[in-house]
Design a protein around this motif. Structure first.
Motif, PDB file in Angstrom:
ATOM      1  N   LEU A  83      56.065  56.371  62.306  1.00 28.69           N
ATOM      2  CA  LEU A  83      57.337  56.557  63.030  1.00 28.69           C
ATOM      3  C   LEU A  83      57.421  57.952  63.642  1.00 28.69           C
ATOM      4  CD1 LEU A  83      60.340  55.034  61.060  1.00 28.69           C
ATOM      5  CD2 LEU A  83      59.456  54.407  63.307  1.00 28.69           C
ATOM      6  N   GLY A  84      56.943  58.961  62.890  1.00 29.53           N
ATOM      7  CA  GLY A  84      57.011  60.345  63.367  1.00 29.53           C
ATOM      8  C   GLY A  84      56.171  60.544  64.616  1.00 29.53           C
ATOM      9  N   GLY A  85      54.896  60.179  64.552  1.00 32.08           N
ATOM     10  CA  GLY A  85      53.983  60.386  65.680  1.00 32.08           C
ATOM     11  C   GLY A  85      54.433  59.633  66.919  1.00 32.08           C
ATOM     12  N   ILE A 122      47.022  58.459  69.393  1.00 32.77           N
ATOM     13  CA  ILE A 122      45.786  57.897  68.828  1.00 32.77           C
ATOM     14  C   ILE A 122      46.049  57.399  67.413  1.00 32.77           C
ATOM     15  CG2 ILE A 122      43.405  58.409  68.163  1.00 32.77           C
ATOM     16  CD1 ILE A 122      43.304  60.579  70.231  1.00 32.77           C
ATOM     17  N   GLU A 123      45.675  56.168  67.147  1.00 29.88           N
ATOM     18  CA  GLU A 123      45.870  55.582  65.812  1.00 29.88           C
ATOM     19  C   GLU A 123      44.534  55.031  65.317  1.00 29.88           C
ATOM     20  OE1 GLU A 123      48.333  55.171  63.384  1.00 29.88           O
ATOM     21  OE2 GLU A 123      46.704  54.139  62.355  1.00 29.88           O
ATOM     22  N   ARG A 124      44.184  55.407  64.102  1.00 30.52           N
ATOM     23  CA  ARG A 124      42.876  54.929  63.630  1.00 30.52           C
ATOM     24  C   ARG A 124      42.920  53.464  63.188  1.00 30.52           C
ATOM     25  NH1 ARG A 124      41.421  57.559  57.845  1.00 30.52           N
ATOM     26  NH2 ARG A 124      43.021  56.508  56.660  1.00 30.52           N
ATOM     27  N   ALA A 178      53.484  50.802  55.509  1.00 28.03           N
ATOM     28  CA  ALA A 178      53.678  52.250  55.334  1.00 28.03           C
ATOM     29  C   ALA A 178      54.841  52.450  54.376  1.00 28.03           C
ATOM     30  CB  ALA A 178      53.963  52.933  56.668  1.00 28.03           C
ATOM     31  N   ILE A 179      54.839  53.570  53.686  1.00 29.79           N
ATOM     32  CA  ILE A 179      55.921  53.877  52.746  1.00 29.79           C
ATOM     33  C   ILE A 179      56.856  54.889  53.416  1.00 29.79           C
ATOM     34  CG2 ILE A 179      54.791  55.804  51.543  1.00 29.79           C
ATOM     35  CD1 ILE A 179      56.652  52.918  49.839  1.00 29.79           C
ATOM     36  N   GLY A 180      58.096  54.987  52.903  1.00 32.57           N
ATOM     37  CA  GLY A 180      59.094  55.871  53.524  1.00 32.57           C
ATOM     38  C   GLY A 180      60.100  54.989  54.231  1.00 32.57           C
ATOM     39  N   PHE A 184      61.759  48.351  57.200  1.00 32.75           N
ATOM     40  CA  PHE A 184      60.555  47.638  56.765  1.00 32.75           C
ATOM     41  C   PHE A 184      59.462  48.178  57.682  1.00 32.75           C
ATOM     42  CE2 PHE A 184      58.007  43.657  56.273  1.00 32.75           C
ATOM     43  CZ  PHE A 184      57.995  43.623  54.899  1.00 32.75           C
ATOM     44  N   ARG A 185      58.694  49.139  57.158  1.00 33.39           N
ATOM     45  CA  ARG A 185      57.927  50.022  58.040  1.00 33.39           C
ATOM     46  C   ARG A 185      56.873  49.308  58.890  1.00 33.39           C
ATOM     47  NH1 ARG A 185      57.727  55.672  57.024  1.00 33.39           N
ATOM     48  NH2 ARG A 185      56.206  55.631  58.698  1.00 33.39           N
ATOM     49  N   SER A 186      56.341  48.189  58.416  1.00 36.63           N
ATOM     50  CA  SER A 186      55.339  47.548  59.273  1.00 36.63           C
ATOM     51  C   SER A 186      56.003  47.111  60.580  1.00 36.63           C
ATOM     52  CB  SER A 186      54.655  46.378  58.570  1.00 36.63           C
ATOM     53  OG  SER A 186      55.602  45.510  58.049  1.00 36.63           O
ATOM     54  N   GLY A 229      61.969  62.499  54.075  1.00 34.66           N
ATOM     55  CA  GLY A 229      60.779  62.449  54.930  1.00 34.66           C
ATOM     56  C   GLY A 229      61.087  62.107  56.378  1.00 34.66           C
ATOM     57  N   LEU A 230      61.773  60.977  56.596  1.00 32.30           N
ATOM     58  CA  LEU A 230      62.027  60.554  57.982  1.00 32.30           C
ATOM     59  C   LEU A 230      62.992  61.518  58.667  1.00 32.30           C
ATOM     60  CD1 LEU A 230      62.278  56.673  57.520  1.00 32.30           C
ATOM     61  CD2 LEU A 230      60.378  57.985  58.466  1.00 32.30           C
ATOM     62  N   ALA A 231      64.007  61.974  57.917  1.00 35.25           N
ATOM     63  CA  ALA A 231      64.962  62.925  58.507  1.00 35.25           C
ATOM     64  C   ALA A 231      64.221  64.172  58.985  1.00 35.25           C
ATOM     65  CB  ALA A 231      66.026  63.299  57.479  1.00 35.25           C
TER      66      ALA A 231
END
Ligand SMILES: Cc1cc2nc3c(=O)[nH]c(=O)nc-3n(C[C@H](O)[C@H](O)[C@H](O)COP(=O)(O)OP(=O)(O)OC[C@H]3O[C@@H](n4cnc5c(N)ncnc54)[C@H](O)[C@@H]3O)c2cc1C
Length: 498
Positions: A13-15, A32-34, A41-43, A123-125, A340-342
Motif C-alpha cells: 500500500l505504501g509503495g 517495481i514489484e518482485r 500482506a499483514i498490516g 483485507f490487504r490482498s 504502520g499504515l498511518a
C-alpha cells in the motif's frame, strides 16, 4: 534502457500510494514489484489517523480515489470491489492465566474507545491490488514479477538492474524510493540495518499470526456473565479486539468475508525466542487463556501460520544521495496502535513535498536535502516504540493499563486536533504527538511509573488514585474524552477532535 524520474521498489500500500502521488505531480514513475497481486500482506487495521491522512492526500493532490478508499463507510458507499471490515472500536480486555469467567471480582476488565468514523480493516490482498490498479490509471508504469538485482549509485543517475522472469531489464532513474517493507533493499545494500541486540530501544516483541474461519463472538461470551452490563457504544464485532495478558496480547480483526485475522504478540523478555513450530507455540500460549481459547475453539486457520523474529529494526540512515526509504523499510516496531499504515501515508506527504519543492526543482539530490524527512521518522520511531514498550509492561495491572492506554490515545488525538493529518514536512506534527515536547515529557513521567510497577505483584490504591489525578489534571489539555472519569466505566464514545 527505460528512463524514469522516480522508481519506487515494492508495491505494498505504501509503495503504490507513493508512486501514485508522484505520478499525479507530473513525474514519470515506475513501480517495481518482485511478486504479483493479489498476495497476502499483514498490516490490516486502520486508525482515525490513517483514515484522515488518506483522505487529506486525496484532497491536496486531487485524487478522489483516496477519499473513496479512506474508511469502511466510504468503501461501501463507493461500491469498491474489495473485501474489508468495519472498525468502529478499539476494544481491550485484560486476561489472567487460567481465567474462565469474564468478570473478576464483579468487574469486567474492558476498555473501549470508539473511532470518530467507521475506519477500515483492510483485507490487504484486495486493498493492495486496488491501489496498484489506481496507480496505473494515474500513469505509473507497473512492473511485476520483477526482482531488483542491483542498484548502482556510482554514476550521475541511478542504474537499476532487474530480472524480469529470466530477462534482464535495466532502468535509469533520477531518484529511488525503497518501499520493500522489512526487507529494506537499500538498507541491506549499504549495510544500514540494525537488528537484534544492537537496537537502542527496550521494546522486544515477536508475533505469530494467521487468517481463520469460524472465530467466536466475544460479546456472546460477555452476555453469559451475570455481572455484564453492556455499555459499549457499538458491537464488539465491529472492533479491533485486543486480548491482553501479562507478557503479550492477541489481535482479532474480523473481515466481512468470514475471515478473521488473529495474531499473538509476545514480549520477548517473557517469551524468549525459540525454535518451536509456529502453530504449536501459538496454541500452547492461547490454551493458557481459556476465554481466548473459547473464541478460537471451533476455528480453522485458512493460511499457514507465520512466526516472526524480533519485529523491531531500524536503518541508521533512512535517506541518501538520490534515495529515500518509506517508513516500513526505514524501521519496524509492532502491530500495537496500528501505526504502520498511518506512518506510511504521513511520510508519503512529507516526501512528495520535499521532492517536489526542494529536490527536483533545483536538482538537489543529495542526502542533506532529505534530512528533515529522516529526522521526522527517527523521532517517531523512538517515541512510538517507547509508548508500545510501556503498553506491554502495563498488561499485568488492569488499572495501570487503562490509564496508560488512554494517555496514548491522547497522543493520537492531539495529533489530529493540532491539524497533524493535514501537515506535510512540519516537525511539530509528528505521529502520536512526538513533536510536542510538553506532551512527550508528561508521557515520560507515567512511562517511568509503569516500568517501576511492572515488577510488582500489586499496585496500591493510592498509586492508582495518583495516576488518575495525573490523567485528569496534568493531561487535561490533551484529554478530549474524559479519560479517567469513573462515570465513563472505561467506555469512551466517539468525539470529533478536528
Ligand atoms: C505482525 C504485524 C502486524 C501489523 N499490523 C498492522 C496494523 O494492524 N495496522 C497497520 O497500520 N500496520 C500494521 N503493521 C505494519 C504494516 O504491516 C506496514 O506498515 C505496512 O504493511 C507497510 O506497507 P508497505 O507498502 O510500506 O510495505 P509492505 O506491505 O511490506 O510491502 C512491501 C512490498 O515490497 C515488495 N518487495 C520486497 N522486496 C522487494 C524487492 N527486492 N523488489 C521488488 N519488490 C519487493 C514485497 O513483495 C511487497 O509487495 C503490522 C506489522 C507487523 C509486522
Amino acid at each position: 534502457m527505460k528512463k524514469f524520474d522516480i522508481v519506487v521498489i515494492g508495491s505494498g500500500l505504501g509503495g503504490s500510494a507513493c508512486a501514485l502521488v508522484l505520478s499525479k505531480l507530473g513525474y514519470r514513475v515506475a513501480l517495481i514489484e518482485r511478486g504479483s497481486h493479489p498476495r497476502f500482506a499483514i498490516g490490516e487495521s486502520a486508525t482515525p489517523v490513517t483514515s484522515k491522512k488518506i483522505r487529506h492526500l486525496g484532497e491536496i493532490y486531487d485524487i478522489p480515489e483516496f477519499d473513496r478508499f479512506s474508511t469502511y463507510d466510504k468503501i461501501k458507499e463507493s461500491k469498491l470491489d474489495i473485501h474489508c471490515g468495519p472498525k468502529e472500536l478499539f476494544h481491550y480486555y485484560i486476561h489472567e492465566k487460567g481465567q474462565k469467567s469474564v468478570s473478576l471480582d464483579g468487574e469486567i476488565p474492558e476498555f473501549i474507545v470508539q473511532t470518530p468514523e467507521v475506519d477500515a480493516q483492510y483485507f490487504r490482498s484486495d486493498s493492495d491490488e486496488y491501489m496498484v490498479k489506481i496507480a496505473q490509471e494515474y500513469g505509473v508504469i507497473y512492473l511485476e514479477n520483477t526482482s531488483v538485482e542491483n542498484i548502482d549509485f556510482s554514476s550521475e543517475n541511478v542504474l537499476i538492474s532487474c530480472d524480469q522472469q529470466g530477462e534482464s531489464l535495466d532502468i535509469d532513474a533520477q531518484f529511488v524510493i525503497d518501499g520493500t517493507g522489512f526487507r529494506s533493499i537499500i538498507g541491506e545494500k549499504f549495510d544500514l540495518k540494525v537488528q537484534g541486540d544492537d537496537l537502542n530501544i527496550p521494546l522486544k516483541s515477536r508475533s505469530i499470526f494467521s487468517h481463520f474461519k469460524n472465530v467466536g463472538d466475544f460479546e456472546e461470551k460477555l452476555n453469559e456473565d451475570d455481572n455484564f452490563v453492556d455499555r459499549s457504544p457499538a458491537p464488539r464485532a465491529r472492533a479491533t479486539q485486543h486480548h491482553c495478558f501479562d507478557g503479550g496480547w492477541v489481535w482479532v480483526i474480523p473481515f466481512e468475508n468470514g475471515v478473521t485475522s488473529v495474531g499473538l504478540n509476545l514480549d520477548i523478555d517473557k517469551y524468549p525466542m525459540n525454535d518451536i513450530d509456529a502453530e504449536e507455540e501459538f496454541w500452547s500460549v492461547i490454551e493458557q487463556y481459556p476465554i481466548i481459547m473459547d473464541l478460537l475453539r471451533h476455528s480453522d486457520n485458512v493460511r499457514p501460520f507465520v512466526k516472526t523474529g524480533r519485529m523491531q529494526y531500524y536503518n541508521s540512515e533512512m535517506v541518501g544521495d538520490r534515495w529515500a526509504m518509506l517508513p516500513a523499510s526505514a524501521y519496524g516496531l509492532d502491530a500495537w496502535f496500528s501505526t504502520g499504515l498511518a506512518s506510511s501515508f504521513i511520510a508519503i506527504h512529507r516526501l512528495a513535498d520535499i521532492l517536489h519543492e526542494r529536490v527536483f526543482p533545483g536538482n538537489r539530490f543529495t542526502r542533506d536535502n532529505l534530512l528533515d524527512y529522516e529526522l521526522a521518522m527517527k523521532k517517531e520511531y523512538l517515541h512510538v516504540s517507547k509508548m508500545i514498550h510501556g503498553m506491554y509492561k502495563s498488561f499485568k495491572h488492569y488499572d495501570v493499563f487503562k490509564h496508560y492506554c488512554s494517555l496514548c490515545f491522547m497522543g493520537a488525538e492531539s495529533f489530529l486536533a493540532n491539524g497533524g493529518a493535514k501537515k506535510g514536512m512540519d516537525l511539530s506534527s509528528l505521529l502520536l504527538n512526538a513533536g510536542d515536547q510538553g506532551f512527550v515529557d508528561k508521557f515520560g513521567t507515567i512511562y517511568d511509573k509503569v516500568m517501576e510497577w511492572e515488577s510488582r505483584e500489586e499496585v496500591i490504591d493510592s498509586e492508582i488514585a495518583m495516576l488518575n489525578l495525573y490523567i485528569r489534571e496534568d493531561m487535561e489539555p490533551y484529554n478530549y474524552r474524559e479519560f479517567g472519569d469513573p462515570k465513563m466505566f472505561g467506555m469512551h464514545p466517539k468525539v470529533s477532535v478536528c
